[in-house]
Design an enzyme around this catalytic site. Structure first.
Site, PDB file in Angstrom:
ATOM      1  N   ARG A   1      -7.880  11.332 -24.340  1.00  0.00           N
ATOM      2  CA  ARG A   1      -7.900  10.871 -22.951  1.00  0.00           C
ATOM      3  C   ARG A   1      -7.081  11.792 -22.054  1.00  0.00           C
ATOM      4  O   ARG A   1      -6.141  12.427 -22.475  1.00  0.00           O
ATOM      5  CB  ARG A   1      -7.338   9.441 -22.848  1.00  0.00           C
ATOM      6  CG  ARG A   1      -8.248   8.351 -23.346  1.00  0.00           C
ATOM      7  CD  ARG A   1      -7.648   6.984 -23.050  1.00  0.00           C
ATOM      8  NE  ARG A   1      -7.604   6.697 -21.627  1.00  0.00           N
ATOM      9  CZ  ARG A   1      -6.507   6.336 -20.974  1.00  0.00           C
ATOM     10  NH1 ARG A   1      -5.346   6.253 -21.595  1.00  0.00           N
ATOM     11  NH2 ARG A   1      -6.556   6.061 -19.678  1.00  0.00           N
TER      12      ARG A   1
ATOM     13  N   LYS B   1       0.619   5.987 -33.244  1.00  0.00           N
ATOM     14  CA  LYS B   1      -0.805   6.248 -33.000  1.00  0.00           C
ATOM     15  C   LYS B   1      -1.548   6.460 -34.316  1.00  0.00           C
ATOM     16  O   LYS B   1      -1.242   7.368 -35.083  1.00  0.00           O
ATOM     17  CB  LYS B   1      -0.941   7.483 -32.102  1.00  0.00           C
ATOM     18  CG  LYS B   1      -2.362   7.793 -31.631  1.00  0.00           C
ATOM     19  CD  LYS B   1      -2.773   6.869 -30.509  1.00  0.00           C
ATOM     20  CE  LYS B   1      -3.996   7.406 -29.790  1.00  0.00           C
ATOM     21  NZ  LYS B   1      -3.669   8.477 -28.831  1.00  0.00           N
TER      22      LYS B   1
ATOM     23  N   ARG C   1       2.893   2.062 -20.879  1.00  0.00           N
ATOM     24  CA  ARG C   1       3.976   2.292 -21.844  1.00  0.00           C
ATOM     25  C   ARG C   1       4.920   1.102 -21.845  1.00  0.00           C
ATOM     26  O   ARG C   1       5.201   0.525 -20.792  1.00  0.00           O
ATOM     27  CB  ARG C   1       4.771   3.545 -21.478  1.00  0.00           C
ATOM     28  CG  ARG C   1       3.980   4.825 -21.538  1.00  0.00           C
ATOM     29  CD  ARG C   1       4.802   6.008 -21.118  1.00  0.00           C
ATOM     30  NE  ARG C   1       4.047   7.243 -21.150  1.00  0.00           N
ATOM     31  CZ  ARG C   1       4.488   8.423 -20.753  1.00  0.00           C
ATOM     32  NH1 ARG C   1       5.726   8.521 -20.266  1.00  0.00           N
ATOM     33  NH2 ARG C   1       3.726   9.491 -20.831  1.00  0.00           N
TER      34      ARG C   1
END
Length: 336
Positions: free
Chosen positions: A128, A193, A329
């Site tokens: 992204r 992630k 975040r």
């Protein structure tokens, strides 16, 4: 690299993929080269593909980590009959610039819904907001699927959440407990992630349009192969026992699930996926920051709206944000 050289390199990797020792004589015979050229060919392949190679006098050569190379028959064999019927074309590449870029080009040339592209290695993988996606050879999954819709691109905004919820469900079913989602479509494990999605759409404003959903999943990537990743990450081999999941079986399961989701979204929109998304929401009720360029908005994550928008309770009331150039975040860390 010439086509002949690439074919020779892949033949070498296929021979060594089992992780067993192979003698210089056997390798030379397999590749049709001299014994003297074997070591040069091995080093070149290992260096270019980032593979760890071992040489032992009297035993030969081997890869320190065996590889399960992608195989179209095994991948399709992991699908149900109905899943295979959704696949109109399967493109399996040893090396490619980007599976998403390939399918966007194929879509422009008329490729049908259900075209799937998967690769062992990407030279220009993308995430992204223009970020690169680290794509070492043979250790992760890089998979993209194409679907066409009669509606325009504006009707497909919620597909980002639908795809994320679909991938999280598959990984949880395979045993990856504690998998979670960070809006709009990052797949996390304990806030590291694990996988990411890139959705690209093109078409007329009133339709028709086509959508490419790209997925990258860390399966058995080593630290040395991820030196450029600037956030905490994790591989499936750390969550599950190493080798617990077959790459081909997982690729087949994910391709089927994503194609089914793309078809379902065309009929029913985002609604069938919202409950699943909310189940996996990593930051529900947590203090968060929403970053829009130079602007930072703080508040409490109030979940996703029925249209897929992020809802944030702020000092000025409830605000809504849509995917795009927005970054979410948690306030206690900026690492996600």
């Amino acid at each position: 690299m010439s086509e002949v050289a690439m074919e020779r390199e892949m033949a070498l990797i296929e021979l060594l993929a089992d992780g067993a020792f192979h003698s210089g004589e056997a390798i030379a015979s397999h590749l049709g080269i001299t014994r003297a050229a074997v070591w040069k060919a091995l080093r070149k392949a290992a260096d270019e593909l980032g593979l760890a190679l071992e040489s032992v006098r009297g035993r030969g050569y081997r890869l320190l980590t065996p590889l399960e190379l992608l195989d179209s028959a095994r991948l399709l064999g992991a699908m149900s009959d109905s899943g295979r019927h959704l696949v109109s074309r399967l493109e399996l590449h040893r090396q490619i610039d980007s599976t998403n870029a390939f399918l966007m080009r194929a879509a422009a040339a008329g490729a049908p819904s259900g075209t799937v592209c998967i690769a062992e290695h990407q030279t220009a993988g993308r995430g992204r907001r223009g970020r690169s996606w680290q794509s070492p050879f043979g250790v992760n999954l890089y998979l993209s699927v194409l679907w066409r819709y009669p509606a325009g691109p504006g009707a497909l905004g919620g597909m980002s959440l639908a795809a994320g919820a679909t991938v999280a469900k598959v990984l949880a079913a395979e045993g990856a407990r504690e998998v979670a989602l960070k809006w709009p479509n990052d797949i996390l494990w304990r806030r590291r992630k694990l996988a990411g999605l890139l959705l690209e759409v093109a078409g007329e404003s009133q339709g028709p349009s086509h959508l490419v959903v790209g997925l990258g999943i860390n399966m058995s990537m080593r630290e040395g192969q991820a030196a450029e990743i600037d956030q905490p990450w994790v591989s499936l081999d750390e969550i599950l026992a190493p080798g617990r999941l077959s790459r081909n079986q997982l690729a087949g399961a994910l391709a089927e699930a994503l194609l089914s989701a793309l078809e379902c979204y065309g009929r029913e929109g985002l609604a069938p996926f919202l409950g699943r998304w909310r189940t996996f929401d990593a930051l529900m009720d947590a203090p968060v920051q929403v970053i829009l360029g130079d602007q930072v908005v703080e508040g409490r994550h109030a979940g996703v709206a029925d249209d897929g928008a992020l809802q944030l309770e702020t000092a000025d009331g409830l605000r809504r944000f849509h995917a795009g150039e927005v970054s979410l975040r948690p306030i206690e860390t900026s690492s996600l």
